[in-house]
Design a protein around this motif. Structure first.
Motif: not given
Length: 568
Positions: A377-387
């Motif tokens: 979940a934490r990685i996926l949330r960060s992914f969304l800020r990585q374009d």
């Protein structure tokens, strides 16, 4: 040199009828210069195969040529010759009668071999001839993997540890003698596993033995090991812990670690898991080939209808594509096949995996680390800020991960992930049970592919088998499509290690999320209702696809029944 005098050997070679005089002279000269066995040179230079040459040589020498796989060798016969002599000289004792020990050897031209064996066995010795491959295979089966190493360990006082003692378990075994230690034994075990294509190695302490099993093509096989191996259980477990950087003194708690090795030029990532049991620590090793060749979508074995559907879905700009099935059913392989298909320079692909089973160039892969809070979940949330354009989540395990994945799909991202469900229709029920709103599931999920792995029949020994029509009707087999000799059964040959199977192939069930399916999901309909609706739109179940593989001569009826359920 290990061979007899050249004139004598030359005469024997001439009498085989396999060589001309000039070839014999060249063979003898090369053997003298390189100090190599005549047999090795004959095979390497392409004069003859080892089997045909040794058969001809045995006939000339008036010695029996034996195929060890057809012999039953009793344990007392094996004990007539020390283990060290067996592996040092590449021989196998086959019989003991009237005070004479018959020994199969692959180098009958070795002049001093009989004398050496007679001293080692303290008995008269009569030679028989067999190929080096037959002897090596028989030695492994009869004495066990690493028997020569264990024999040296038995002779080394440093490895004599009483059951209650703890000294050796606390010793860094890599500091011990490389030639007579658990270090070499572990290398042999891992080498053997890689050679056989194993995905897992299990070290299982029993009451009176240390059992070692390999998982090959999804099925566990017990590996023959020396009977006295359990005496070195503590040393073996300690060696694995040292390799994985684990605490060798901690035996009460489960632990996880990792070993990186290079075997046959390939990088092997080994995941280590220890578990305390009644008779000691059980250790499981998962072998992952980090740079293995990727399987393309065309190689997965999906039917034309399903392949067309999946090609359409994976080229969508958004939505969720789910792959379902139990652990070890090939879900990751399928996901990588999809990613490989759409991995182009204009796509930014991010993946969150536990573990990273394959390293794929061109994509950004992140290893999940729950121990430090780096969850899916934490990685996926960060992914969304990585374009990203495309996101792959190794597994949807909880509501938080599911909700973020769905939000990502609804905001213009294509999301790939896996679920542990029995079939494709069960994926919707699983997401709803997690707490995801039905309208979100219906809007986000675009396709679900369920899969299993069945063992592939060995092409060298598979053969037709008659099957009773009553049985076929009982299991729902499509009898109307049956052709003569279409159903095959496994044989046994050297190519498949006498198992009848070689490799695995997938069977698939692809559910297209149509408007009708979406309506059923929003209405919280049962899995059976969703499955029936998808079937009316052309979905083939896992078992249907399995029957296609059976009719194609790829696998057996028993394999399909083993991995699928009746309602499939």
């Amino acid at each position: 040199m290990s061979t007899a005098s050249s004139p004598y050997v030359g005469e024997l070679l001439k009498r085989t009828g396999l060589f001309q005089d000039a070839q014999i002279e060249a063979l003898l000269e090369e053997a003298r210069q390189k100090d190599q066995r005549i047999t090795d040179i004959v095979v390497r230079e392409g004069y003859a195969t080892e089997e045909s040459f040794l058969e001809a040589l045995a006939k000339v020498l008036n010695l029996p040529f034996v195929r060890l796989s057809s012999l039953t060798i009793e344990r007392p016969v094996l004990e007539k010759l020390p283990t060290k002599a067996v592996f040092l000289h590449n021989v196998i004792p086959t019989a003991f009668e009237n005070g004479t020990l018959t020994v199969a050897a692959s180098d009958p031209l070795n002049a001093g071999l009989v004398d050496v064996l007679r001293l080692a066995a303290n008995a008269r010795v009569r030679l028989a001839v067999s190929t080096s491959a037959d002897i090596a295979k028989a030695a492994k089966a009869l004495y066990g993997v690493g028997a020569d190493t264990v024999d040296r360990m038995m002779q080394n006082d440093r490895f004599e540890v009483a059951p209650e003692a703890d000294t050796l378990a606390r010793t860094d075994v890599s500091e011990l003698d490389q030639e007579a230690s658990v270090v070499k034994f572990m290398n042999q075990i891992i080498w053997e596993a890689v050679q056989q294509g194993a995905t897992d190695i299990h070290f299982e302490p029993m009451e009176n033995e240390l059992r070692i099993r390999y998982r090959i093509d999804g099925v566990l096989h017990q590996t023959p090991v020396p009977t006295q191996l359990n005496r070195f259980q503590a040393a073996i477990i300690s060696r694995i812990k040292v390799m994985a950087n684990l605490d060798i003194a901690e035996k009460r708690l489960p632990m996880d670690g990792r070993i990186g090795l290079r075997v046959q030029g390939r990088d092997i990532d080994i995941r280590v898991s220890t578990m305390p049991t009644v008779y000691g620590e059980s250790v499981s090793l998962r072998l992952l080939q980090g740079r293995a060749q990727f399987i393309t979508m065309a190689e997965l074995g999906i039917t034309a209808r399903d392949a067309t559907l999946m090609q359409k879905v994976i080229h969508r700009p958004n939505g969720i594509v789910l792959v379902t099935g139990p652990t070890g059913s090939g879900k990751s392989t399928s996901l990588y096949a999809f990613l490989h298909e759409i991995n182009t320079i204009d796509q930014r692909i991010l993946t969150a995996e536990e573990p990273i089973e394959y390293e794929m160039p061109g994509i950004n892969q992140v290893l999940v680390r729950p121990d430090i809070g780096l969850t899916f979940a934490r990685i996926l949330r960060s992914f969304l800020r990585q374009d990203p354009d495309i996101v792959m989540v190794g597994e949807i395990r909880d509501l938080e991960t599911a909700e973020i994945a769905i939000q990502a799909s609804l905001t213009g991202h294509l999301v790939f992930s896996t679920l542990h469900t029995n079939d494709s229709a069960g994926a919707f029920t699983r997401l709803l049970d997690m707490g995801v709103e039905p309208f979100l599931v219906g809007s986000a999920v675009k396709a679900v592919m369920a899969q299993r792995l069945v063992r592939r029949l060995c092409s060298s020994c598979k053969r037709p088998v008659p099957v009773k029509p009553e049985f076929l009707n009982e299991i729902g087999f499509p009898v109307d499509r049956l052709r003569p000799d279409a159903i095959l059964e496994p044989g046994n040959c050297e190519a498949c290690r006498m198992t009848g199977f070689k490799g695995r192939v997938g069977i698939f069930e692809v559910l297209d999320v149509t408007d009708d399916v979406i309506s059923l999901v929003i209405a919280r309909s049962s899995t059976n209702v969703i499955r029936q609706k998808a079937g009316s739109h052309g979905m083939r179940t896992l078992r249907d696809d399995g029957w296609n593989k059976v009719l194609g001569g790829v696998t057996t009826i028993e394999e399909v029944l083993r991995v699928t359920e009746e309602n499939e």
